[in-house]
Design an enzyme around this catalytic site. Structure first.
Site, PDB file in Angstrom:
ATOM      1  N   ARG A 878      24.684  14.571  74.094  1.00  0.00           N
ATOM      2  CA  ARG A 878      23.526  14.629  73.193  1.00  0.00           C
ATOM      3  C   ARG A 878      23.904  14.296  71.736  1.00  0.00           C
ATOM      4  O   ARG A 878      24.658  15.036  71.109  1.00  0.00           O
ATOM      5  CB  ARG A 878      22.957  16.044  73.258  1.00  0.00           C
ATOM      6  CG  ARG A 878      21.533  16.185  72.823  1.00  0.00           C
ATOM      7  CD  ARG A 878      21.145  17.627  73.060  1.00  0.00           C
ATOM      8  NE  ARG A 878      19.707  17.834  72.956  1.00  0.00           N
ATOM      9  CZ  ARG A 878      19.109  18.999  73.191  1.00  0.00           C
ATOM     10  NH1 ARG A 878      19.823  20.042  73.548  1.00  0.00           N
ATOM     11  NH2 ARG A 878      17.808  19.114  73.084  1.00  0.00           N
ATOM     12  N   GLU A1224      17.691  14.339  70.795  1.00  0.00           N
ATOM     13  CA  GLU A1224      19.040  14.464  70.245  1.00  0.00           C
ATOM     14  C   GLU A1224      19.139  14.831  68.767  1.00  0.00           C
ATOM     15  O   GLU A1224      20.060  15.554  68.376  1.00  0.00           O
ATOM     16  CB  GLU A1224      19.787  13.140  70.451  1.00  0.00           C
ATOM     17  CG  GLU A1224      19.993  12.800  71.904  1.00  0.00           C
ATOM     18  CD  GLU A1224      20.498  11.384  72.058  1.00  0.00           C
ATOM     19  OE1 GLU A1224      21.637  11.207  72.466  1.00  0.00           O
ATOM     20  OE2 GLU A1224      19.720  10.459  71.746  1.00  0.00           O
TER      21      GLU A1224
END
Ligand SMILES: Cc1cc2nc3c(=O)[nH]c(=O)nc-3n(C[C@H](O)[C@H](O)[C@H](O)COP(=O)(O)OP(=O)(O)OC[C@H]3O[C@@H](n4cnc5c(N)ncnc54)[C@H](O)[C@@H]3O)c2cc1C
Ligand code: FES
Ligand code: FES
Length: 1292
Positions: A878, A1224
């Site tokens: 991420r 993210e």
């Protein structure tokens, strides 16, 4: 009978799959169940939560076990706990949810109206990697007896009001959920204890139970005498009590000694008393006796509150804890200082004092193997006697201590002269140790600074640790021995003063860090009043599987029932970091029961490698290994346990190769890089440095991060039986890659392989490339054996094999003017990529593309390299490098601020992009929305006033400091390669009006299926209830892109929208013909038109590294986060007091899902930058292979006030319905906690006369924060010269 645990029973035998397995060692809580027992003597019931993974089935005779399925289901009635967690958006991937439900349920069975403290304690041992816990807490908070809102806030202001002024009319703010919707909790409706078990307990004559297993015999005796005889006969057989130490290894002879006897000098407590029972017992006793008598009881209770977690305390016993003799036991140092003793029995009885002679080593005591601890004596304290317990742990709760201690001092009445003192420490050697010499130096001296300051020096010598001591953290541990004694010193002075023994001015009282989580704000824009009530877009719709998560009905890969003849695959991995394989001997493994075959590279009919960014990665090593954990071969057997034994029996011989490379420094020295290395520059950096007022050079190290998705890597490959067809059920973010990998490995075409993904229990980037290797190997096993093969990694193997986030070290040189303008910056980034390339060079590119963050630095140069090392290969996580990259520029700005002696937020503001702007890769963009986020965040969090308050606090407090920071982000969304920015959707409309939507995105907790349902609902103008999403399959939507890069909703949403739009258009004639008809009537006559697959292709994105220009993202998501922390400078413990995040995500498709992503990402970032540490041995072995060694944020890490605001009136023409990707970006905002800690450390350093920039590597763990504070205690610790010893762990 084979040894069974409750967890494996629920998983397989009775098909109750709600109870999940996340670690197998009591550390994650995913397997929580409720155990109920009936006591015939008192005719009472006890209910307690427990980890099924540690509950031996044989021990549950007579007990009732309630799993998540038992309390409610969508088919009958869901339980209020399940409902509230689901409706409060407390589940994302849902893998932790059954455990959360059961911990809460067990609490409510004992206390239907709990306090917030009860709830946080009950959930302390339940890990969640997705949500950030806030919504789970909010769901459970609705059961609390106290008011949830203003009263809890305590300051008279309503926490849900913006300014707290009752005269200000507040526009009605939309809420994420409505409490009024909830079913009431009615304790009278709970499951009753099974009457047959009551009958059994009351009538049955106790008889010895014996269970025979393949390798183990279990005996449950009925009397102490029988137990003594058995133990005498089998002295090596462990006595299973709570089984929390023995774990899933071997077990025999449970016996419960559970009595409590008061005595005039103290209390005798049965050794079988669980730690929870002990806690309640002590809590009950404390008010019954004068305060002076219960000092030891209170100190023990203090320690018990932090020991393990609720599930562990509910089963672990006092006797088990003592005999386990953990080096860092919490109780043993306190029991020892308190002069406790144990009564033991074998052929005779004896009493043994719990002192330094009792504990002989890790897991060793002076007891003989056949001796059984029957009870423990806990004495009363005397007047003038003070006992305290302290501990410091990597995570505040649910974590073994780094150092624990018990301390006792005794004064004769009215005197400050010490008559007796006792100091015991855990964590300072292989066992609990006594600081005898230090005590000798204190006895007969007055308790004052002079005595204590001599004591610190003696203690330092007495409890010395060699620099390479196991467990590492040597300087920190040594400094803790002193600072904890100092804490004791202060507390004793307070006591002496309170009792009028001394009149001295007592220094500051160090109170514990605050811990009550208060309600937070989640602000988002309401949909327009004109929007149709049926249109769900923009509304906080619950995750479409939330109820299934909470009831345990949601199916994950490993829940798929076993097929006939199915085999289990276990992986054999390298135990050397760099070596030639000289022999692989599988003969012993093949002899073992249940083992069917061993799969090696020679069995692969197709490609033996996977192509990764231009290089080849071997699936199974044939001749050479390049890291510990590299896969060499695989064992297939009829069960998991047999496969595991088979794996252990495979013998690999190696010949070590010279000079393995582990650290970034080693790699730089040996020029060990993956190509291409990248460089980007704007302006003329070299020339600019000549014209600046000042230059500063610094370094920033950022550690890696384990994905720790709660569901480990899982897959089942099923040969379908004809024409080489395979069905692959798999937990992956990229089904098409798995299809391709399996087909290429087996040498068949893709049309024979179908991948099915129902849902993932979390992924975070870790279920893409590494999963494809595992799928390939599993498919070879399925092909070779022609049987279905399941591969589900154990947590330890998953952590060892599948890589993590890249650690990054960066060096920077920055040139700036006196007014704060940064004119030039030159940065070099090195990532530790590991033994294969994976996507490491792309990660470096992403770092360079984001290196400017929100700052307009006219002369900016960045160079990046991925280092090839002999550690397991790292992979996507991420943020894909952005969090590491941005950390560097923000740290650099902080340094500039410190050098100039100005607040960091001012230097940030001076250097921000403003007006029409151009990035360093020549992309034009507008920072207006970012600047709005910045201003709004400062306003919402009341930045200026709170900054002043923080400074004020710091002036008044020496040992606790507060710190504050405000950190921005600009994050480019989408893949930089255009071919990945595509999607397709398949929409079926059936005759009955129901709609089946399939798209390329996988549901891993980010709510993509919920959002796609919302899109289809808007476009088809039908309620979401008519729309179903069954799975992601390569047979319905082919050639999909990974669900990654925060782009899933953008891409798949457009594909679903297009498909639905076209279908809706096709219904136009029917609607015109029958304008008053229903959806069902229109679709019924349009059968031929009711299926459509439509594709969507995003904008052309690219990055030209030659020209150093490009458009690598479709648009930017902006955000700003302000954090305030309170730091205990003596231990490095900290708590985030408040977090405010403002994010520009355009017009949110689903605010509850998006706020969930923001909170979850922030907490993951907080873990990355303040908590999570991967530790490798000097030979390259990952030490941190489970939740007991690797700490992800738990509920104790949630900011006490956690406010999230979505920027209003923001439009984004580049994504669906003007929304923005959010998966993210916010991870980086977790760094606000890091910078707030750094700010607090700076305040502590300035008290010690240290000013100017200082290095603090990430994560800012308690160890690093404490050492950086540079207190009088840390200054005492001699540092060992690097290179003069072999450290326990590498600094990679
Ligand atoms: C996730 C997790 C977190 C933990 N956190 C902490 C922590 O923070 N601090 C801490 O101090 N501990 C912690 N522990 C350790 C835990 O407290 C001990 O494992 C527990 O107390 C052992 O008790 P038990 O009843 O489960 O022992 P068992 O596992 O049943 O037995 C352990 C050993 O003790 C022996 N034994 C047990 N009872 C007796 C007896 N009456 N007489 C003689 N021998 C006996 C057994 O033969 C065996 O060798 C943690 C454990 C886990 C799994
Ligand atoms: S699986 Fe039991 S606690 Fe993790
Ligand atoms: S929802 Fe908690 S781990 Fe995914």
């Amino acid at each position: 009978m084979r040894a069974e645990f409750a967890a494996s029973l629920t998983f397989s035998s009775v098909r109750l799959t709600g109870t999940k397995s996340g670690c197998g060692g009591g550390g994650c809580g995913a397997c929580t169940v409720m155990v109920s027992r009936y006591q015939p003597a008192t005719k009472t019931f006890t209910h307690y939560s427990a980890n099924a993974c540690l509950l031996p089935l044989c021990q549950l005779h007579g007990a009732a076990v309630t799993t998540v399925e038992g309390i409610g289901s969508s088919k009958t009635r869901i339980h209020p706990v399940q409902e509230r967690i689901a409706k409060a958006h407390g589940s994302q991937c849902g893998f932790c949810t059954p455990g959360m439900v059961m911990s809460t349920y067990a609490l409510l069975r004992n206390k239907p109206q709990p306090t917030m403290e009860d709830i946080t304690q009950a959930l302390a041992g339940n890990l969640c990697r997705c949500t950030g816990y806030r919504p789970i807490v909010d769901g459970c908070r609705t059961f609390c007896q106290e008011a949830n809102c203003c009263q809890a806030n305590g300051d008279g202001n309503c926490c849900r009001n913006g300014d707290g002024n009752p005269d200000t009319p507040e526009e009605e703010k939309p809420q994420l959920f409505d409490k009024e919707d909830f079913l009431p909790l009615d304790p009278t409706q709970e499951l009753i204890f099974p009457p047959e078990l009551i009958l059994m307990a009351e009538t049955a004559n106790p008889e010895t139970l014996t269970f025979y297993g393949e390798r183990t015999t279990w005996v449950s005796p009925t009397s102490l005498e029988e137990l003594v005889q058995l133990k005498a006969k089998h002295p090596k057989a462990p006595l299973v009590m709570g089984n929390t130490n023995i774990g899933q290894q071997h077990y025999q002879l449970p016996f419960l000694v559970n009595a409590f006897l008061p005595s005039c000098a103290g209390v005798w407590v049965g050794a079988g008393c669980s730690l929870s029972e002990l806690r309640s017992l002590l809590e009950k006793l404390v008010p019954q006796f004068p305060e002076e008598k219960t000092e030891l009881f209170r100190a023990l209770n203090q320690q018990l509150g932090n020991l393990g977690n609720q599930q562990i305390r509910n089963v672990a016993t006092l006797g088990g804890n003592i005999v386990s003799a953990y080096p860092n036991s919490d109780l043993n140092p306190v029991l020892a200082v308190g002069n406790c003793k144990v009564s033991v029995i074998s052929r005779g009885r004896r009493e043994v004092p719990l002192n330094q002679d009792f504990f002989m080593g890790f897991g060793k005591t002076i007891l003989n193997p056949e001796e059984i601890v029957v009870s423990v004596f806990i004495p009363f304290t005397r007047k003038g006697e003070f006992v305290r317990a302290f501990r410091q742990a990597p995570r505040k709760e649910a974590s073994f201590a780094t150092v624990s201690t018990g301390m006792r001092v005794f004064f004769s009445e009215g005197s400050r002269v010490v008559q007796d003192v006792s100091l015991y420490y855990g964590g300072m050697g292989p066992t609990t140790v006594s600081a005898t010499k230090t005590c000798a130096a204190i006895i007969a001296k007055p308790w004052d600074d002079e005595t204590l300051s001599k004591a610190y020096d003696i203690l330092l010598d007495e409890l010395a640790l060699p620099p390479s001591a196991p467990g590492g953290k040597v300087e920190f541990r040594r400094s803790l021995t002193l600072s904890l004694l100092f804490k004791f010193h202060l507390e004793v002075l307070q006591k002496l003063r309170e009792t009028n023994v001394i009149k001295d001015e007592v220094p500051e009282k160090i109170s514990p860090l605050p811990r009550e989580i208060q309600p937070g704000l989640q602000e988002f824009q309401a949909v327009s009043k004109d929007q149709s009530a049926q249109d769900p877009v923009g509304r906080p719709i619950m995750h479409r599987s939330a109820v299934g998560h909470a009831t345990g009905e949601a199916v994950y890969c490993d829940d798929i029932p076993k097929t006939d003849g199915e085999l289990f695959l276990g992986l054999v991995t390298s135990s050397r970091a760099h070596a030639k394989i000289t022999a692989v001997d599988v003969s012993q493994a093949l002899q073992l029961p249940g083992v069917v075959d061993v799969i090696t590279a020679q069995d692969i009919p197709g490609k033996k490698f996977r192509p990764m960014t231009g290089q080849k990665e071997e699936l199974m090593a044939e001749t050479e290994v390049s890291c510990i954990g590299q896969i060499i071969c695989a064992v297939v057997a009829d069960t998991r346990a047999h496969a595991k034994r088979g794996v252990a029996a495979v013998k690999i011989s190696y010949e070590d190769l010279p000079d393995p490379i582990f650290t970034i420094e080693d790699a730089i020295e040996k020029s060990s890089y993956y190509e291409p290395r990248r460089m980007i520059e704007r302006g003329n950096v070299t020339e600019a440095f000549e014209k600046v007022d000042q230059i500063y050079e610094g370094e920033m190290r950022i550690g890696g991060q384990e994905h720790f998705y709660m569901e480990p890597q899982s897959m089942v490959v099923v040969p379908v039986g004809e024409e080489m067809e395979f069905d692959v059920y798999i937990s992956t973010q990229w089904p098409s890659l798995m299809q391709e990998a399996v087909a290429e490995t087996l040498g068949i075409s893709s049309n024979r392989v179908t991948c099915h993904v129902k849902r993932l229990g979390g992924a975070f980037g870790g279920k893409v490339t590494k999963t494809s290797h595992l799928a390939s190997i599993t498919s070879v096993a399925a092909l070779k054996t022609n049987r279905a093969v399941r591969c589900v990694l154990e947590r330890g193997d998953d952590m060892l094999i599948t890589g993590a986030r890249h650690p990054v070290t960066a060096r920077y040189k920055v040139g700036f003017m006196k007014d704060g303008r940064i004119v030039a910056a030159d940065m070099e980034y090195y990532s530790n990529a590991g033994n294969t390339i994976d996507e490491s060079t792309l990660v470096v590119e992403k770092i360079l593309m984001h290196m400017d963050n929100v700052y307009n630095i006219p002369n900016l140069r960045g160079r990046g390299a991925a280092c090839r090392t002999n550690l397991p290969s790292n992979t996507a996580f991420r943020g894909f490098g952005v969090p590491q990259g941005l950390m560097v520029v923000e740290n650099m700005i902080n340094d500039v601020a410190v050098v100039l002696g100005r607040p960091a937020d001012e230097i940030r503001e001076i250097n921000m992009y403003r007006g029409p702007s151009v990035t360093h890769y020549k992309l034009e963009f507008s920072p207006d929305n970012f600047l709005r986020c910045w201003d709004e965040c400062k306003l919402k969090c009341d930045y200026s006033a709170r900054r002043k308050a923080v400074d004020q606090f710091n002036k008044q407090s020496r040992w606790k400091k507060r710190g504050m920071s405000i950190i921005p982000i600009k994050y480019g969304v989408a893949f930089a390669e255009s071919f990945l920015n595509q999607a397709a959707a398949l929409v079926h409309i059936y005759k009955d009006g129901s709609v089946l939507v399939t798209h390329g995105g996988t549901e891993m907790g980010q709510g993509i299926h919920t959002k796609m349902q919302q899109v289809a609902s808007r476009e088809l103008r039908i309620p979401t209830s008519k729309i179903y999403i069954s799975e992601t399959g390569t047979n319905t939507v082919p050639n999909t892109c990974p669900s990654a890069a925060s782009f899933g909703t953008d891409a798949n949403g457009m594909a679903v929208k297009n498909a639905c739009e076209i279908l809706y258009q096709r219904l136009e004639p029917m609607r015109k013909k029958d304008p008053n008809g229903s959806w069902e009537s229109w679709v019924r006559f349009n059968r031929k038109l009711n299926i459509l697959i439509d594709c969507w292709r995003g904008e052309d994105l690219y990055m030209d590294w030659e020209k150093m220009e490009g458009r690598p993202g479709a648009y930017f998501t902006f955000g700003v986060c302000c954090c305030e922390v309170e730091l205990d400078c003596l231990t490095g413990d900290y708590r985030t007091l408040r977090t405010d995040i403002v994010v520009d995500i355009g017009r949110s498709v689903n605010p509850s899902v998006d706020i969930g992503q923001i909170e979850g990402a922030f907490m993951q970032g907080l873990g990355l930058f303040t908590l999570e540490e991967l530790k490798f041995s000097p030979s390259g072995l990952l030490y941190t292979r489970g939740p007991s060694q690797y700490k992800i944020p738990a509920i104790c890490d949630v900011p006490l006030r956690f406010n999230v605001y979505l920027l209003k009136d923001s439009d984004n023409p580049h994504a669906i319905y003007s929304s923005k990707g959010i998966g993210e970006p916010v991870v980086f905002l977790g760094s606000a906690a890091f910078f707030a800690i750094k700010d607090a450390v700076a305040a502590a350093r300035s008290d010690s006369g240290l000013v100017g920039p200082f290095t603090l590597s990430s994560p800012a763990t308690p160890e690093r924060a404490c050492l950086a504070c540079n207190s009088q205690f840390t200054q005492k610790i001699p540092t060992s010269k690097p290179g003069s010893f072999k450290p326990w762990a590498l600094d990679i």
